[in-house]
Design an enzyme around this catalytic site. Structure first.
Site, PDB file in Angstrom:
ATOM      1  CG  HIS A 140      19.268  70.357 149.154  1.00 50.39           C
ATOM      2  ND1 HIS A 140      18.648  70.992 148.112  1.00 50.39           N
ATOM      3  CD2 HIS A 140      18.280  70.133 150.062  1.00 50.39           C
ATOM      4  CE1 HIS A 140      17.359  71.124 148.350  1.00 50.39           C
ATOM      5  NE2 HIS A 140      17.114  70.616 149.552  1.00 50.39           N
ATOM      6  NE  ARG A 165      13.591  73.916 147.305  1.00 53.01           N
ATOM      7  CZ  ARG A 165      13.602  72.995 148.266  1.00 53.01           C
ATOM      8  NH1 ARG A 165      14.485  73.060 149.248  1.00 53.01           N
ATOM      9  NH2 ARG A 165      12.755  71.990 148.253  1.00 53.01           N
TER      10      ARG A 165
HETATM   11  P1  NDP Z   1       5.327  75.677 155.053  1.00 53.55           P
HETATM   12  O1  NDP Z   1       4.529  75.877 153.822  1.00 53.55           O
HETATM   13  O2  NDP Z   1       4.755  74.858 156.150  1.00 53.55           O
HETATM   14  O3  NDP Z   1       5.738  77.086 155.682  1.00 53.55           O
HETATM   15  C1  NDP Z   1       6.116  78.170 154.907  1.00 53.55           C
HETATM   16  C2  NDP Z   1       6.228  79.393 155.800  1.00 53.55           C
HETATM   17  O4  NDP Z   1       6.702  80.489 155.023  1.00 53.55           O
HETATM   18  C3  NDP Z   1       4.862  79.816 156.354  1.00 53.55           C
HETATM   19  O5  NDP Z   1       5.014  80.293 157.661  1.00 53.55           O
HETATM   20  C4  NDP Z   1       4.450  80.939 155.421  1.00 53.55           C
HETATM   21  O6  NDP Z   1       3.581  81.908 156.000  1.00 53.55           O
HETATM   22  C5  NDP Z   1       5.796  81.591 155.160  1.00 53.55           C
HETATM   23  N1  NDP Z   1       5.755  82.377 153.926  1.00 53.55           N
HETATM   24  C6  NDP Z   1       5.517  81.968 152.660  1.00 53.55           C
HETATM   25  N2  NDP Z   1       5.525  83.008 151.810  1.00 53.55           N
HETATM   26  C7  NDP Z   1       5.781  84.110 152.557  1.00 53.55           C
HETATM   27  C8  NDP Z   1       5.908  85.481 152.272  1.00 53.55           C
HETATM   28  N3  NDP Z   1       5.766  85.947 151.017  1.00 53.55           N
HETATM   29  N4  NDP Z   1       6.155  86.334 153.293  1.00 53.55           N
HETATM   30  C9  NDP Z   1       6.281  85.877 154.554  1.00 53.55           C
HETATM   31  N5  NDP Z   1       6.170  84.575 154.902  1.00 53.55           N
HETATM   32  C10 NDP Z   1       5.923  83.703 153.906  1.00 53.55           C
HETATM   33  O7  NDP Z   1       6.739  75.070 154.573  1.00 53.55           O
HETATM   34  P2  NDP Z   1       7.735  74.143 155.395  1.00 53.55           P
HETATM   35  O8  NDP Z   1       8.023  74.789 156.701  1.00 53.55           O
HETATM   36  O9  NDP Z   1       7.273  72.744 155.374  1.00 53.55           O
HETATM   37  O10 NDP Z   1       9.023  74.214 154.439  1.00 53.55           O
HETATM   38  C11 NDP Z   1       9.639  75.450 154.124  1.00 53.55           C
HETATM   39  C12 NDP Z   1      10.682  75.270 153.041  1.00 53.55           C
HETATM   40  O11 NDP Z   1      11.822  74.602 153.551  1.00 53.55           O
HETATM   41  C13 NDP Z   1      10.269  74.384 151.861  1.00 53.55           C
HETATM   42  O12 NDP Z   1       9.435  75.076 150.961  1.00 53.55           O
HETATM   43  C14 NDP Z   1      11.598  74.027 151.259  1.00 53.55           C
HETATM   44  O13 NDP Z   1      11.968  75.019 150.317  1.00 53.55           O
HETATM   45  C15 NDP Z   1      12.553  74.083 152.457  1.00 53.55           C
HETATM   46  N6  NDP Z   1      13.053  72.749 152.807  1.00 53.55           N
HETATM   47  C16 NDP Z   1      14.409  72.551 152.786  1.00 53.55           C
HETATM   48  C17 NDP Z   1      14.934  71.314 153.125  1.00 53.55           C
HETATM   49  C18 NDP Z   1      16.400  71.107 153.159  1.00 53.55           C
HETATM   50  O14 NDP Z   1      16.852  69.977 153.339  1.00 53.55           O
HETATM   51  N7  NDP Z   1      17.201  72.152 153.013  1.00 53.55           N
HETATM   52  C19 NDP Z   1      14.054  70.188 153.481  1.00 53.55           C
HETATM   53  C20 NDP Z   1      12.660  70.514 153.492  1.00 53.55           C
HETATM   54  C21 NDP Z   1      12.196  71.747 153.154  1.00 53.55           C
HETATM   55  P3  NDP Z   1       2.089  81.483 156.475  1.00 53.55           P
HETATM   56  O15 NDP Z   1       2.323  80.611 157.697  1.00 53.55           O
HETATM   57  O16 NDP Z   1       1.464  82.766 156.813  1.00 53.55           O
HETATM   58  O17 NDP Z   1       1.470  80.728 155.352  1.00 53.55           O
END
Ligand code: NDP
Length: 311
Positions: free
Chosen positions: A274, A226
């Site tokens: 995006h 983001r």
């Molecule tokens: P998930 O919820 O599956 O994965 C999020 C990951 O981030 C997990 O591994 C999580 O850790 C980690 N995480 C979250 N908070 C922290 C933190 N404070 N410290 C360290 N690691 C952290 O999300 P997705 O993979 O499905 O999507 C990720 C993001 O991608 C979305 O939220 C969105 O913002 C973005 N996105 C962008 C798109 C685009 O077109 N540009 C399209 C789709 C999504 P843990 O595994 O331990 O929970």
């Protein structure tokens, strides 16, 4: 039971059509065409005006049209005790893998330098700069549905891949780290850093000068998480001093990126609008339908969001 589509700028009629194809009996309304707010039991939402969800007294599930759910937490009136579900979809994951691999290989193969050379009719194979995949280190911030899939493909291509997440992970071919110390290790290693974190209180502004200073000199940044992960002026400074070589940005603090924004003209920044991975209404409607079915049968829902963690 009525589903309200509350997504004025995200092709609501197409979503309505796809959901009706799956369940012709479901009453589907498109905001603002609602006669009785108390009919609405489900809402499918993207970039909705704030305050509407809290005006729906019988709302039971809020569906995000995308994988990211940060848009909900900007609404201080977001109703409590309503389950939030997000998108997890193989087509969305595949598209993100394409995007990440495209831009990673572009940097790995020194493509920006080659494009510069072409402009000056220069023939130089850059063999002094080209390294093997096994010697290229790639770090992922976020090892969820998207990060894990991209990291796994790059590991299969023989790159040295590191991943950082909140909780510990064990992913074949990827060196996984978590927590503050884990972040330091991943940053020290990452010549190419890819952000696929969700935007939360904890991750806002994580791509800042302090983080860039821990990367190897001349590193590359790819941000498809983001826009608010990135402190924009810190990126410009890091590029100016050579701490970063190039950045590819798919997401921005303000979208669309304002026409006068300095990123547009910056020779070391690649901008995409995006579109790294866009939700497919046909595919994602199936999981909305499935969750409505599950709720009716009191079966646990798929892809629910942890409100405390904000993802
Ligand atoms: P998930 O919820 O599956 O994965 C999020 C990951 O981030 C997990 O591994 C999580 O850790 C980690 N995480 C979250 N908070 C922290 C933190 N404070 N410290 C360290 N690691 C952290 O999300 P997705 O993979 O499905 O999507 C990720 C993001 O991608 C979305 O939220 C969105 O913002 C973005 N996105 C962008 C798109 C685009 O077109 N540009 C399209 C789709 C999504 P843990 O595994 O331990 O929970």
């Amino acid at each position: 039971m009525t589903l309200l589509i509350l997504a004025p700028n995200a092709r609501p009629k197409i979503w309505a059509r796809e959901i009706k194809l799956l369940d012709p009996n479901l009453d589907v309304r498109i905001w603002p065409n609602v006669d009785h707010l108390d009919d609405i039991t489900y809402a499918l939402v993207w970039d909705a005006p704030k305050g509407i969800l809290s005006s729906l007294p019988n709302l039971r599930i809020i569906f995000s049209m995308g994988a990211g759910v940060d848009h909900f937490f900007l609404d201080s009136t977001l109703p409590e005790n309503v389950t939030i579900c997000r998108v997890v979809d193989s087509l969305l994951t595949d598209a993100m893998c394409e995007y990440v691999i495209l831009h990673t290989l572009r940097y790995h193969r020194n493509q920006p330098e080659l494009e510069k050379q072409q402009k000056s009719h220069t023939w130089n194979d850059l063999s002094d700069k080209q390294i093997h995949a096994k010697d290229q280190t790639i770090g992922f911030l976020g090892m969820g549905e998207l990060g894990k899939a991209c990291a796994t493909i790059l590991a299969e291509m023989k790159f040295s891949v590191y991943g950082w997440s909140r909780s510990p992970k064990n992913i074949s071919g990827v060196s996984c780290f978590h927590g503050t110390e884990g972040l330091k290790t991943v940053l020290q290693k990452s010549k190419i850093l890819i952000c696929l974190l969700p935007l939360t209180k904890e991750t806002k502004g994580i791509l800042n000068a302090c983080l860039f200073s821990k990367l190897p000199k001349g590193a590359y940044l790819i941000n498809a998480g983001r826009g608010q992960h990135l402190v924009e002026e810190d990126l410009l400074s890091a590029l100016d001093i050579g701490q970063l070589s190039y950045a590819t940005l798919d997401v921005f603090n303000e979208e669309p990126l304002p026409v006068e924004h300095p990123f547009w003209e910056h020779p070391q920044i690649t901008i995409t609008p995006h579109n790294a991975s866009i939700t497919d209404p046909k595919s994602v409607s199936k999981q909305i339908y499935e969750n409505i079915r599950r709720e009716a049968q009191k079966i646990p829902l798929l892809n629910t969001v942890n409100r405390r963690l904000e993802y």
